[in-house]
Design an enzyme around this catalytic site. Structure first.
Site, PDB file in Angstrom:
ATOM      1  N   LYS A 157      67.554  70.377  41.598  1.00  0.00           N
ATOM      2  CA  LYS A 157      68.661  69.953  40.745  1.00  0.00           C
ATOM      3  C   LYS A 157      69.818  69.550  41.660  1.00  0.00           C
ATOM      4  O   LYS A 157      70.544  70.380  42.172  1.00  0.00           O
ATOM      5  CB  LYS A 157      69.080  71.103  39.818  1.00  0.00           C
ATOM      6  CG  LYS A 157      69.724  70.655  38.487  1.00  0.00           C
ATOM      7  CD  LYS A 157      71.023  69.905  38.628  1.00  0.00           C
ATOM      8  CE  LYS A 157      72.142  70.817  39.059  1.00  0.00           C
ATOM      9  NZ  LYS A 157      73.458  70.061  39.156  1.00  0.00           N
ATOM     10  N   SER A 205      79.796  75.679  45.287  1.00  0.00           N
ATOM     11  CA  SER A 205      81.059  76.405  45.223  1.00  0.00           C
ATOM     12  C   SER A 205      80.838  77.906  45.144  1.00  0.00           C
ATOM     13  O   SER A 205      79.778  78.390  44.731  1.00  0.00           O
ATOM     14  CB  SER A 205      81.861  75.952  43.996  1.00  0.00           C
ATOM     15  OG  SER A 205      81.258  76.425  42.806  1.00  0.00           O
ATOM     16  N   VAL A 208      80.305  79.210  41.332  1.00  0.00           N
ATOM     17  CA  VAL A 208      78.953  78.985  40.810  1.00  0.00           C
ATOM     18  C   VAL A 208      77.938  79.794  41.607  1.00  0.00           C
ATOM     19  O   VAL A 208      76.995  80.362  41.044  1.00  0.00           O
ATOM     20  CB  VAL A 208      78.604  77.489  40.829  1.00  0.00           C
ATOM     21  CG1 VAL A 208      77.166  77.262  40.368  1.00  0.00           C
ATOM     22  CG2 VAL A 208      79.569  76.705  39.946  1.00  0.00           C
ATOM     23  N   GLU A 226      74.681  79.452  49.830  1.00  0.00           N
ATOM     24  CA  GLU A 226      75.699  79.027  50.791  1.00  0.00           C
ATOM     25  C   GLU A 226      76.894  78.533  49.995  1.00  0.00           C
ATOM     26  O   GLU A 226      76.780  77.611  49.195  1.00  0.00           O
ATOM     27  CB  GLU A 226      75.157  77.920  51.697  1.00  0.00           C
ATOM     28  CG  GLU A 226      74.072  78.382  52.656  1.00  0.00           C
ATOM     29  CD  GLU A 226      74.551  79.433  53.630  1.00  0.00           C
ATOM     30  OE1 GLU A 226      75.765  79.451  53.946  1.00  0.00           O
ATOM     31  OE2 GLU A 226      73.732  80.254  54.069  1.00  0.00           O
ATOM     32  N   CYS A 260      81.093  71.893  54.657  1.00  0.00           N
ATOM     33  CA  CYS A 260      81.395  73.324  54.612  1.00  0.00           C
ATOM     34  C   CYS A 260      81.731  73.871  55.985  1.00  0.00           C
ATOM     35  O   CYS A 260      82.291  74.968  56.099  1.00  0.00           O
ATOM     36  CB  CYS A 260      80.251  74.104  53.980  1.00  0.00           C
ATOM     37  SG  CYS A 260      78.673  73.883  54.806  1.00  0.00           S
ATOM     38  N   GLU A 357      89.256  77.110  50.437  1.00  0.00           N
ATOM     39  CA  GLU A 357      88.611  75.874  50.864  1.00  0.00           C
ATOM     40  C   GLU A 357      88.963  74.762  49.877  1.00  0.00           C
ATOM     41  O   GLU A 357      88.709  74.880  48.680  1.00  0.00           O
ATOM     42  CB  GLU A 357      87.091  76.061  50.917  1.00  0.00           C
ATOM     43  CG  GLU A 357      86.350  74.831  51.402  1.00  0.00           C
ATOM     44  CD  GLU A 357      84.847  74.990  51.327  1.00  0.00           C
ATOM     45  OE1 GLU A 357      84.152  74.578  52.268  1.00  0.00           O
ATOM     46  OE2 GLU A 357      84.359  75.535  50.317  1.00  0.00           O
TER      47      GLU A 357
END
Length: 460
Positions: A157, A205, A208, A226, A260, A357
């Site tokens: 996905k 994120s 989530v 991650e 990231c 972030e």
């Protein structure tokens, strides 16, 4: 029918793809087909799976220029970085094409008497992968290729903003039906995948990611997540300031800071503050936001209007709180979602720009009296993924590396950039579960079984 619409961030009127969202029912169907296909995929054996992954690598390499153009168009990745991502994607498929032949366990002597004790690693079944848009080919690949190599099938996905790249990746890979399936969609589809797969890998994120971990853990299935990083760069007084500034500018502005591992906090130690400020301000000003299709562009657009507005709001808020903009801080004068690379000083410690972030070409400059204070600042966040240290002293660099919390530490190099054959992951809230990439990934996608083989007729 709901569709997933992906637009070009450099030209917001350019619709790259409009794909039907499959819904929860579509995800469940894809998992069912993947589960049925897994038996035959596993039955191919090491040679069969290795050959299939090798063919996928060849097909992706042959379509390299097409994939570069699609990556530039769909996610606004600068041309040079898009070429690097496509090359890395091909290399990852080739790397994991050898993984089926790796040892799948160990042989041990029993504690007493004749016999053998074996450990064997076996696939879980269906791997559910939820991936972001910023590396639309490489991240799906470094999750899918090891999962496939060891005998799982995959349902992917992708982020809506990277739908076209994911669909084309799967199409070019050319694997048997049900072995690698892309399910376009958003939150509904992601939740359904986490609720139905046998093992889950997520990149995205923090908010989530925490939901993904909770759901998977509640089901008792393996999960890795991650969730980004608030990455620091420590610059010591003995550093080569021109080199350090070039590395930091690349890690702040490269791909508009949408990595990231990008640097978002620059910590100048002692007397490094003044010369570093001058060098870094100059280096960032030489990387203006520009059209991503140009070979000379380092900083392209951010992904969408919402991202741009969030960044501009944060910058304005920091200025109102007393911060100074050393360079950038404004939207570029061109169509698309462009922000000039930005460096701020005097940002209050409690301001979100110093603590969260923001995924854009923005960094804050922080002073530290000495190395101890610099390390405390770098470690003073829950999202320590990557940290860079800049110093001519090997002793200083090694001492800092021993004390930093980050999952990845780079010396005299940008914080951004990874080696796909080594473990990837952060510390504290940046990551959850096993590391990605390298041989660690194949361990994650397999379960260990212990087998005791004793002679017939023996009582044990």
């Amino acid at each position: 029918m709901t569709t997933v619409d992906s637009y070009n961030p450099a030209d917001p009127d350019d619709l790259v793809v409009s794909a039907p969202a499959v819904g929860a029912a579509g995800v469940e169907d894809a998992i069912g087909r993947a589960r049925a296909a897994q038996r035959e995929w596993w039955a191919l054996g090491a040679a069969g799976r290795s050959a299939a992954l090798g063919r996928a690598a060849n097909a992706l390499e042959a379509a390299g220029e097409e994939l570069v153009a699609l990556t530039v168009r769909e996610v606004g990745k600068p041309l040079a970085e898009a070429r690097g991502e496509v090359a890395r994607t091909v290399a990852i498929w080739r790397y994991y094409a050898q993984a089926p032949f790796a040892a799948a366990g160990d042989v041990h002597e029993p504690a007493a008497g004749p016999g053998l004790l074996l450990t064997r690693r076996r696939p879980y079944g269906v791997a559910g992968l939820v991936t972001p848009w910023n590396f639309p080919l490489a991240i799906p690949t470094w999750k899918a290729a090891p999962a496939l190599a060891v005998g799982n099938t995959v349902v992917l996905k992708p982020a809506p903003e990277a739908t076209a790249c994911a669909l084309r990746l799967a199409e070019l890979a050319g694997l048997p039906d049900g072995v690698l399936t892309v399910v376009p969609g958003g939150g509904e589809e992601g939740a359904a995948l986490v609720a139905g797969a046998d093992i889950v890998s997520f990149t995205g994120s923090t908010a989530v990611g925490r939901q993904v971990v909770a759901t998977a853990a509640g089901r008792g299935i393996p999960v890795q997540a991650e969730m980004g990083g608030l990455n620091s760069a420590l610059v010591l007084p003995d550093a080569d300031f021109a080199q350090a500034a070039a590395h930091l500018a690349a890690a702040i502005a490269g791909y508009a800071g949408q990595k990231c591992t990008a640097t978002s906090r620059v910590i100048a130690v002692g007397d490094a503050y003044r010369p570093l400020t001058e060098a870094l301000t100059k280096a960032l000003a030489q990387l203006p936001a520009a059209e991503p299709s140009s070979a000379s562009t380092a900083c392209g657009p951010v992904i969408n209007r919402q991202a741009l507005e969030r960044l501009l709001t944060a910058i304005d808020s920091a200025k109102a709180a007393g911060a100074t903009v050393l360079t950038g801080g404004v939207r570029a004068d061109r169509p698309g979602w462009y922000l000039e690379p930005t460096l701020l000083a005097d940002v209050p410690a409690e301001h979100p720009l110093a603590n969260e972030e923001f995924f854009g070409p923005v960094a804050v400059l922080l002073p530290a009296a000495d190395l101890d204070e610099a390390i405390a600042l770098a470690n003073g966040t829950r999202h320590t993924l990557a940290t860079s240290v800049h110093s001519r002293s090997l002793d200083t660099a090694l001492a800092a590396a021993d004390r930093l919390d980050a999952g990845m530490i780079r010396v005299n190099a940008p914080s951004s950039g990874v080696d796909f054959h080594l473990p990837f992951g952060g510390a504290k809230a940046a990551s959850y579960g096993a590391r990605e990439q390298g041989s660690t990934a194949t361990d994650f996608y397999t379960a260990s079984r212990t087998v005791s083989l004793l002679p017939a007729g023996e009582n044990r």
